[in-house]
Design an enzyme around this catalytic site. Structure first.
Site, PDB file in Angstrom:
ATOM      1  N   HIS A  66       0.825  -1.216   0.000  1.00  0.00           N
ATOM      2  CA  HIS A  66       0.000   0.000   0.000  1.00  0.00           C
ATOM      3  C   HIS A  66       0.860   1.267   0.000  1.00  0.00           C
ATOM      4  O   HIS A  66       0.444   2.311   0.499  1.00  0.00           O
ATOM      5  CB  HIS A  66      -0.940   0.034   1.224  1.00  0.00           C
ATOM      6  CG  HIS A  66      -1.743  -1.206   1.399  1.00  0.00           C
ATOM      7  ND1 HIS A  66      -2.904  -1.455   0.697  1.00  0.00           N
ATOM      8  CD2 HIS A  66      -1.544  -2.291   2.194  1.00  0.00           C
ATOM      9  CE1 HIS A  66      -3.393  -2.635   1.068  1.00  0.00           C
ATOM     10  NE2 HIS A  66      -2.588  -3.159   1.962  1.00  0.00           N
ATOM     11  N   SER A 114      14.917  20.724 -16.673  1.00  0.00           N
ATOM     12  CA  SER A 114      13.753  21.595 -16.830  1.00  0.00           C
ATOM     13  C   SER A 114      14.155  22.850 -17.598  1.00  0.00           C
ATOM     14  O   SER A 114      15.290  23.324 -17.474  1.00  0.00           O
ATOM     15  CB  SER A 114      13.202  21.988 -15.453  1.00  0.00           C
ATOM     16  OG  SER A 114      12.300  23.065 -15.556  1.00  0.00           O
ATOM     17  N   LYS A 156      16.262  20.756 -11.449  1.00  0.00           N
ATOM     18  CA  LYS A 156      15.522  19.534 -11.772  1.00  0.00           C
ATOM     19  C   LYS A 156      16.378  18.515 -12.524  1.00  0.00           C
ATOM     20  O   LYS A 156      17.194  18.861 -13.375  1.00  0.00           O
ATOM     21  CB  LYS A 156      14.289  19.857 -12.626  1.00  0.00           C
ATOM     22  CG  LYS A 156      13.233  20.695 -11.942  1.00  0.00           C
ATOM     23  CD  LYS A 156      12.535  19.896 -10.836  1.00  0.00           C
ATOM     24  CE  LYS A 156      11.715  18.761 -11.376  1.00  0.00           C
ATOM     25  NZ  LYS A 156      10.607  19.209 -12.256  1.00  0.00           N
ATOM     26  N   GLU A 216       9.178   7.777 -17.413  1.00  0.00           N
ATOM     27  CA  GLU A 216       7.832   8.306 -17.632  1.00  0.00           C
ATOM     28  C   GLU A 216       7.343   7.970 -19.037  1.00  0.00           C
ATOM     29  O   GLU A 216       6.159   7.666 -19.243  1.00  0.00           O
ATOM     30  CB  GLU A 216       7.835   9.813 -17.392  1.00  0.00           C
ATOM     31  CG  GLU A 216       8.068  10.173 -15.928  1.00  0.00           C
ATOM     32  CD  GLU A 216       8.308  11.663 -15.710  1.00  0.00           C
ATOM     33  OE1 GLU A 216       8.227  12.429 -16.701  1.00  0.00           O
ATOM     34  OE2 GLU A 216       8.594  12.055 -14.565  1.00  0.00           O
TER      35      GLU A 216
END
Length: 462
Positions: free
Chosen positions: A155, A276, A282, A289
Site C-alpha cells: 500500500h 527543466s 531539476k 515516464e
C-alpha cells in the site's frame, strides 16, 4: 496498370489508390517478401511447374532487387499498391516475362500471411534477446546488492525489510515469464501459410512441405482457410508485449519514485535523465515516464487487433491490412524501450545509506519483534498486540525499537531478553528469512542461480 485490372473498365480513383495502398508501412516486409518468393520459385522449379531458366532469372532478379532495396536505391511510392505488387512489378521490369510466372500457384493472401509470419518470427527473436540482456543486468545488480537493506512496501507504506537484490529478482522473474511467453508464441505461429492460395490452395502440384522446410517452419498450416485468415500470432505477440510493457512500466514507476527527493534511493546517470526549461535544479526521469506512457500505446495496439478481427468471416478480408501498423507499432515501441532501459539500469547510482535509513525509520522490524515473542511461547495474536503497542509508544516518544533499553522492552513483556536486539537487527531480520523465495542472502543467491541457469539454457538453444 494494376495487376488485377483485367476485370475493371474504369481506372481506380486516386483517392481510393491512396486509401487502399499499404506500401507506406508494409514496405518494411520487402526482405521477407523476397525470401518467400525465392522459396516459392525454387519449389515451382523442383515440381516441374517453372523452367530452370525462368527460376534462375527470377532468383537473379530478386537478389538484385534485395541489394538495391537494402541500399535504399528504390523508392516505395504510392504507385505500388503494396510491397508484394512492388516486388513483382520491379522484377518483371528487370527480367521480363519470367517475372510474370513467379505468382503461379499462390495468391497475395498467402503471400502476405507468409511475409507477416516471417517478419514476426524474426522480431520475436530480437525482442527475446533484448529481454534476456535486461535480465542479465538485473542479475548483476542483484549480485552486487545482496545486503543492501531497503524497505519493502505494501500500500506504498513501509512494511518489512528486504534487499535491493530481492526487488531486482522480483522483476527478473517477471521478465523470465515474458521470455517464456515469447517462446510459446514463436512455437505456435511457426507454421507456413505459403500454398494456401487465396483460400482453397491451387490445382498446381505444389509441395507445401518443401517450402515450409526451406523457410524453416515446423510444417505447413493444416487448413488453407485458416492459413490465410489466421492472425492469432499477431494478437498473441501484442498480448505478450503488453504484459512485458506492464512489467517495464511497473519497474519504471518504482524508479520514478526512488529518484524523488522524498525517497532518493537512486540517481540516474546524466546521460539518461533530462532537465527543466525553467527550474535549474531539476533532474527528471523522463525515460521511465515515457516507458510508462508508451505502455498504454502498446495496449492500444493489442485492442486494435482484437477489435479488427472480432467480426471478420473467413477467409481474407481487407480489414486485415490493419494488422500491420498495430503490430509494427507495438514491436517498435518495445524495442525502443528495451534499448534505452538496459544502459539506464547499468549506469544508475544507488544511495544505499538512504535505503537503510528509510528501513530503520519505518518500524519494519515490528513483525520480527512479534515473532521473537512467539518463538518464546506467546501466542502470535498476543505478540502482535504487544508489538503494536510498542510501535505506538515509540512513535509518541520519537524512538525506534532498536533504541529501547532492555528495561523498556521488559516493561511491555517479561519474555524479552538481551537477545532481542539481534532478533530485530534489520540485516538479521532479512537474513533470517531463508524460506524459498525470501529476501535472505542465501535465498536470493538461489534465485539468481535459477535465473542464470534459465539464461544459460536459452543461450544454448540460440
Amino acid at each position: 496498370m494494376k495487376m488485377w485490372a483485367g476485370r475493371f473498365a474504369v481506372e481506380t480513383d486516386a483517392l481510393v489508390n491512396d486509401f487502399n495502398s499499404s506500401i507506406p508501412f508494409d514496405c518494411r516486409l520487402y526482405p521477407y517478401d523476397i525470401q518467400g518468393s525465392l522459396a516459392h520459385s525454387q519449389m515451382l522449379c523442383d515440381q516441374g511447374i517453372l523452367s530452370k531458366e525462368d527460376k534462375d532469372a527470377i532468383h537473379g532478379g530478386l537478389n538484385e532487387l534485395l541489394e538495391e532495396m537494402n541500399a535504399g536505391k528504390i523508392a516505395f511510392t504510392p504507385q505500388y499498391e503494396d510491397i508484394h505488387m512492388c516486388v513483382e512489378e520491379l522484377l518483371t521490369k528487370k527480367i521480363g516475362d519470367a517475372g510474370k510466372r513467379l505468382h503461379t500457384g499462390r495468391s497475395r493472401n498467402d503471400q502476405v500471411a507468409l511475409d507477416m509470419r516471417l517478419y514476426t518470427r524474426d522480431q520475436i527473436g530480437i525482442i527475446h534477446e533484448k529481454v534476456r540482456r535486461f535480465l542479465k543486468v538485473l542479475v548483476d545488480l542483484s549480485k552486487n546488492n545482496l545486503e543492501t537493506i531497503m524497505p519493502g512496501y505494501t500500500h506504498l507504506q513501509r512494511a518489512q525489510p528486504i534487499t535491493f537484490a530481492h526487488v531486482m529478482m522480483a522483476y527478473a522473474n517477471m521478465l523470465k515469464r515474458d521470455v517464456i511467453r515469447l517462446e510459446n508464441t514463436y512455437d505456435l505461429m511457426n507454421e507456413s501459410p505459403l500454398g494456401c492460395g487465396a483460400l482453397a490452395t491451387t490445382t498446381y502440384p505444389i509441395d507445401r512441405n518443401a517450402t515450409a522446410q526451406m523457410l524453416a517452419f515446423k510444417q505447413p498450416c493444416d487448413n488453407s482457410l485458416d492459413g490465410v485468415s489466421d492472425r492469432d500470432y499477431c494478437v498473441e505477440l501484442a498480448s505478450d508485449l503488453s504484459i512485458l510493457m506492464m512489467h517495464l512500466s511497473r519497474l519504471s514507476e518504482e524508479v520514478i519514485a526512488w529518484c524523488s527527493w522524498e525517497f532518493k534511493f537512486i540517481e540516474l546517470s546524466d546521460a539518461f535523465a533530462t532537465g527543466s526549461s525553467i527550474m535549474p535544479q531539476k533532474k527528471n526521469p523522463d525515460i521511465c515516464e515515457l516507458v510508462r506512457g508508451k505502455t498504454g500505446r502498446v495496449y492500444g495496439d493489442l485492442n486494435t487487433l482484437l477489435v479488427m478481427l472480432k467480426g471478420i468471416p473467413l477467409a481474407y478480408n481487407k480489414d486485415m491490412q490493419e494488422d500491420k501498423e498495430a503490430l509494427f507499432d507495438a514491436i517498435d515501441t518495445v524495442n525502443m524501450c528495451l534499448d534505452v532501459l538496459v544502459p539506464m539500469f547499468q549506469t544508475m547510482r544507488l544511495y544505499k545509506g538512504n535505503m537503510l535509513k528509510a528501513a530503520q525509520q519505518g518500524f519494519l522490524n515490528a513483525t520480527d519483534c512479534a515473532d521473537y515473542l512467539t518463538k518464546k511461547g506467546l501466542p502470535f495474536r498476543d505478540a502482535y498486540k504487544i508489538s503494536g503497542s510498542m510501535v505506538a509508544w515509540c512513535i509518541e516518544n520519537k524512538k525506534t525499537l532498536n533504541e529501547l533499553t532492555l528495561e523498556q522492552f521488559q516493561s511491555f513483556h517479561p519474555l524479552f531478553e538481551a537477545d532481542v536486539y539481534e532478533a530485530i537487527d534489520l540485516l538479521q531480520c532479512v537474513q533470517a528469512r531463508q524460506v524459498h523465495g525470501g529476501p535472505g542472502k542465501a535465498s536470493v543467491q538461489k534465485q539468481i542461480q535459477a535465473i542464470e541457469q534459465f539464461l544459460e539454457s536459452r543461450e544454448a538453444d540460440a
